[in-house]
Write an enzyme that holds these catalytic residues in place. Structure first.
Site, PDB file in Angstrom:
ATOM      1  N   TYR A 158      16.560 -23.455 -52.783  1.00  0.00           N
ATOM      2  CA  TYR A 158      17.159 -24.736 -52.396  1.00  0.00           C
ATOM      3  C   TYR A 158      18.481 -25.026 -53.105  1.00  0.00           C
ATOM      4  O   TYR A 158      19.095 -26.070 -52.850  1.00  0.00           O
ATOM      5  CB  TYR A 158      16.168 -25.887 -52.590  1.00  0.00           C
ATOM      6  CG  TYR A 158      15.925 -26.372 -54.002  1.00  0.00           C
ATOM      7  CD1 TYR A 158      16.804 -27.247 -54.626  1.00  0.00           C
ATOM      8  CD2 TYR A 158      14.785 -25.977 -54.694  1.00  0.00           C
ATOM      9  CE1 TYR A 158      16.564 -27.718 -55.903  1.00  0.00           C
ATOM     10  CE2 TYR A 158      14.533 -26.440 -55.977  1.00  0.00           C
ATOM     11  CZ  TYR A 158      15.430 -27.313 -56.574  1.00  0.00           C
ATOM     12  OH  TYR A 158      15.189 -27.765 -57.848  1.00  0.00           O
ATOM     13  N   ASP A 160       2.819 -25.996 -52.977  1.00  0.00           N
ATOM     14  CA  ASP A 160       3.810 -25.130 -52.318  1.00  0.00           C
ATOM     15  C   ASP A 160       3.299 -24.659 -50.962  1.00  0.00           C
ATOM     16  O   ASP A 160       4.035 -24.676 -49.970  1.00  0.00           O
ATOM     17  CB  ASP A 160       4.132 -23.913 -53.188  1.00  0.00           C
ATOM     18  CG  ASP A 160       5.004 -24.253 -54.386  1.00  0.00           C
ATOM     19  OD1 ASP A 160       5.717 -25.273 -54.327  1.00  0.00           O
ATOM     20  OD2 ASP A 160       4.974 -23.502 -55.376  1.00  0.00           O
ATOM     21  N   LYS A 180       3.276 -21.362 -63.772  1.00  0.00           N
ATOM     22  CA  LYS A 180       2.296 -21.668 -62.720  1.00  0.00           C
ATOM     23  C   LYS A 180       0.976 -20.932 -62.935  1.00  0.00           C
ATOM     24  O   LYS A 180      -0.099 -21.501 -62.711  1.00  0.00           O
ATOM     25  CB  LYS A 180       2.879 -21.334 -61.345  1.00  0.00           C
ATOM     26  CG  LYS A 180       4.027 -22.249 -60.936  1.00  0.00           C
ATOM     27  CD  LYS A 180       4.519 -21.941 -59.535  1.00  0.00           C
ATOM     28  CE  LYS A 180       5.657 -22.861 -59.133  1.00  0.00           C
ATOM     29  NZ  LYS A 180       6.105 -22.628 -57.747  1.00  0.00           N
ATOM     30  N   LYS A 202      15.990 -45.748 -89.566  1.00  0.00           N
ATOM     31  CA  LYS A 202      16.272 -44.824 -88.470  1.00  0.00           C
ATOM     32  C   LYS A 202      15.979 -43.404 -88.929  1.00  0.00           C
ATOM     33  O   LYS A 202      16.431 -42.981 -89.999  1.00  0.00           O
ATOM     34  CB  LYS A 202      17.740 -44.917 -88.033  1.00  0.00           C
ATOM     35  CG  LYS A 202      18.109 -43.881 -86.953  1.00  0.00           C
ATOM     36  CD  LYS A 202      19.611 -43.795 -86.753  1.00  0.00           C
ATOM     37  CE  LYS A 202      19.955 -42.661 -85.784  1.00  0.00           C
ATOM     38  NZ  LYS A 202      21.408 -42.419 -85.691  1.00  0.00           N
ATOM     39  N   HIS A 262      18.682 -37.838 -91.016  1.00  0.00           N
ATOM     40  CA  HIS A 262      18.828 -36.915 -89.882  1.00  0.00           C
ATOM     41  C   HIS A 262      18.544 -35.488 -90.325  1.00  0.00           C
ATOM     42  O   HIS A 262      18.838 -35.121 -91.462  1.00  0.00           O
ATOM     43  CB  HIS A 262      20.250 -36.971 -89.311  1.00  0.00           C
ATOM     44  CG  HIS A 262      20.733 -38.338 -88.970  1.00  0.00           C
ATOM     45  ND1 HIS A 262      21.225 -39.207 -89.918  1.00  0.00           N
ATOM     46  CD2 HIS A 262      20.794 -38.994 -87.783  1.00  0.00           C
ATOM     47  CE1 HIS A 262      21.573 -40.347 -89.331  1.00  0.00           C
ATOM     48  NE2 HIS A 262      21.322 -40.240 -88.040  1.00  0.00           N
ATOM     49  N   ALA A 303       7.108 -10.572 -53.408  1.00  0.00           N
ATOM     50  CA  ALA A 303       5.693 -10.467 -53.779  1.00  0.00           C
ATOM     51  C   ALA A 303       5.386 -11.264 -55.045  1.00  0.00           C
ATOM     52  O   ALA A 303       4.417 -10.969 -55.746  1.00  0.00           O
ATOM     53  CB  ALA A 303       5.306  -8.999 -53.966  1.00  0.00           C
TER      54      ALA A 303
END
Length: 554
Positions: free
Chosen positions: A500, A379, A335, A176, A150, A405
């Site tokens: 939302y 959108d 975006k 592992k 790990h 804006a």
């Protein structure tokens, strides 16, 4: 002698990891895990094993293992490997010897590579446990050794050297390896390790960015993937719950052929997109009700802010030869980056939809049947659908105020103007509103107006495109429209809030108190997701299902 061929598992097992503080409680949790659909249990014995245990305490652990209703792994992780056990290795050696020689031993015992390498004599004694001669009675009941390593900081610099050293321990039936993912790209390294495995291998990334390795273990042949019973009971960072693996990601349906999708943004941990899109994929196939509507899985893909991290991560996902990456929802702050990437890769078959190009931002990536990539913005169409459902189809010539804006405001202005309405942009910084109006052109009219004239706009609809009113945002208790403006609105004036979360924002509460028609951000979210779903699946989206799901969880 030629190297052994790759190991191919029959199925990836779902292992619920239980940190055992009390033997009776741990057994109850193991039974619950079995009833909920787990295949095996890992008992983390870090807390149950004292530094100087009595025979009775050893007996409690032996009886726990014996009574486990599923095959189990016994693990007692020391501090230096991210565990909580602070006692000497000799105590762990004694425990594992007792467990391995018990009448009902654990199916696996996990030992760390670092422990085996630290003391040669200790290693010899530990490895001596895993022989048929050491077992009590039937040699079929011997425990198998899992050798693990790990790194709780990042991908180990000596990764391949560690793997080679792990393979030298002859009794090890399973390997592992787990490390803290610093980016989504770490998962791809783990998939490569799985493709080269010569025995059952567990390869997982920890942390939020490691979710791909955990959910896609069946796609790449991982021996098992770990889960918790509850979000508060994780034994490693980023560990999903059993319910999430089975019911959100439908992990039992994932095969080598499963297509991969995701939401790219920062943050994405609370995104509801995986809920909607995975439900759409898991609907019955219209012509074969024994099959899924679409063989896909949709995952959160956290990508840190910045062009370089976005370009590197999305490029790696798209170009991976066996991931079968087929699409993504792209959200804040990437975006604009998606549009830029499409422009850079235009010569490789990346096509930008004209609407996304005009908006200056895209939120959807979809691979088409011919291998090309389509970049678009869902959108804007979602905003149009929401407005028409409330105001009717005739938006031509109507006056709609857009508050803000930013990226959402750009999509709203294009949607409104393309429908033939007049978009009036209001922003506290007048210059930004004027620049946006100048950049965007549509079938209708786009103009900027001073912020202090908002209450005089005489608009037939107001669209809030700012984060005002958003839970966790800069002004969660405020509204972008003052109450006097709402009081002066005509009875049919529509108040549309693109936020939302929460569904009932302060703006919508105030509008509904005055009996004004409203549109909430959930409506917009549902319709933009539906457009994405249809692009990816080539089937109508289950909009009513999306509606029920979102209303239940938001």
């Amino acid at each position: 002698m030629p190297a052994p061929g790759p190991y191919t598992p029959a199925v990836t097992l779902l292992c619920v990891s239980i940190m055992a503080d009390d033997a009776e409680a741990a057994l109850r949790l193991a039974t619950l895990a079995r009833d909920r659909g787990a295949d095996m249990i890992e008992f983390r014995l870090d807390h149950l094993l004292p530094d100087d245990p009595t025979d009775e305490q050893f007996g409690d652990i032996t009886r726990l293992i014996s009574a486990c209703p599923l095959p189990c792994i016994a693990t007692c992780r020391p501090l230096h490997e991210g565990g909580d056990f602070e006692g000497p290795d000799a105590v762990r050696l004694d425990l594992f010897r007792r467990l391995a020689t018990a009448e009902h031993p654990p199916r696996w015992i996990d030992l760390e590579l670092s422990t085996l390498e630290r003391d040669a004599e200790l290693a010899r004694q530990l490895l001596g446990i895993f022989t048929p001669e050491a077992a009590a009675g039937d040699s079929e009941l011997t425990s198998s050794l899992v050798v693990s390593t790990h790194d709780f900081k990042s991908r180990p610099a000596d990764l391949y050297q560690r793997l080679e050293r792990m393979r030298r321990f002859e009794p090890a039936k399973t390997n592992k390896i787990a490390w803290m993912a610093r980016s989504v790209r770490d998962n791809l390294d783990l998939f490569e390790l799985l493709s080269e495995r010569d025995r059952p291998t567990i390869a997982l990334a920890m942390g939020e960015a490691g979710i791909l390795s955990r959910v896609l273990a069946p796609k790449f042949g991982g021996f098992l993937t770990f889960a918790s019973l509850e979000p508060t009971a994780v034994t490693a960072p980023g560990q999903p719950t059993l319910d999430e693996l089975l019911n959100l990601y439908n992990i039992r349906a994932i095969t080598r052929a499963t297509c991969v999708y995701g939401v790219v943004g920062w943050p994405v941990e609370q995104s509801k997109s995986p809920l909607l899109h995975n439900c759409a994929f898991n609907q019955p196939h219209p012509s074969d009700h024994t099959a899924r509507a679409h063989d896909g899985v949709y995952l959160p893909l956290p990508v840190a802010p910045g062009w370089e991290s976005f370009k590197a991560t999305l490029g790696a996902l798209v170009d991976h030869p066996t991931l079968d990456f087929r699409g993504a929802s792209v959200t804040i702050p990437h975006k604009e980056h998606l549009l830029r990437l499409a422009q850079e890769r235009e010569c490789e078959g990346w096509i930008t939809d004209p609407l996304a190009a005009r908006i200056g931002a895209a939120n959807t990536l979809a691979r088409r049947d011919d291998g090309s990539w389509l970049i678009t913005n869902t959108d804007a169409p979602a905003i149009t659908v929401c407005l028409r459902r409330t105001m009717g189809d005739g938006l031509q010539g109507r006056r709609i105020a857009i508050i803000g804006a930013g990226g959402v405001a750009r999509a709203a202005a294009c949607a409104v103007s393309d429908a033939g309405a007049t978009a009036v942009i209001y922003n506290r910084t007048q210059q930004r509103a004027e620049m946006l109006a100048a950049e965007l052109k549509g079938a209708g009219k786009i103009v900027a107006a001073p912020w202090n004239k908002l209450h005089q706009s005489c608009a037939e609809a107001y669209i809030n495109c700012t984060p005002i009113g958003m839970r966790g945002g800069p002004a969660p208790d405020k509204t972008p429209l003052d109450l006097d403006t709402l009081e002066d609105c005509q009875p049919q004036t529509v108040i549309f809030d693109t936020v939302y979360n929460p569904t009932e924002t302060p703006l919508l509460q105030a509008a509904r108190a005055r009996n004004l028609p409203t549109i909430d951000g959930v409506d917009m979210f549902i319709h933009q997701a539906a457009a994405q779903s249809e692009l990816w699946t080539q089937r109508p989206a289950p909009v009513e299902l999306f509606e029920r799901l979102m209303r239940d969880v938001v």
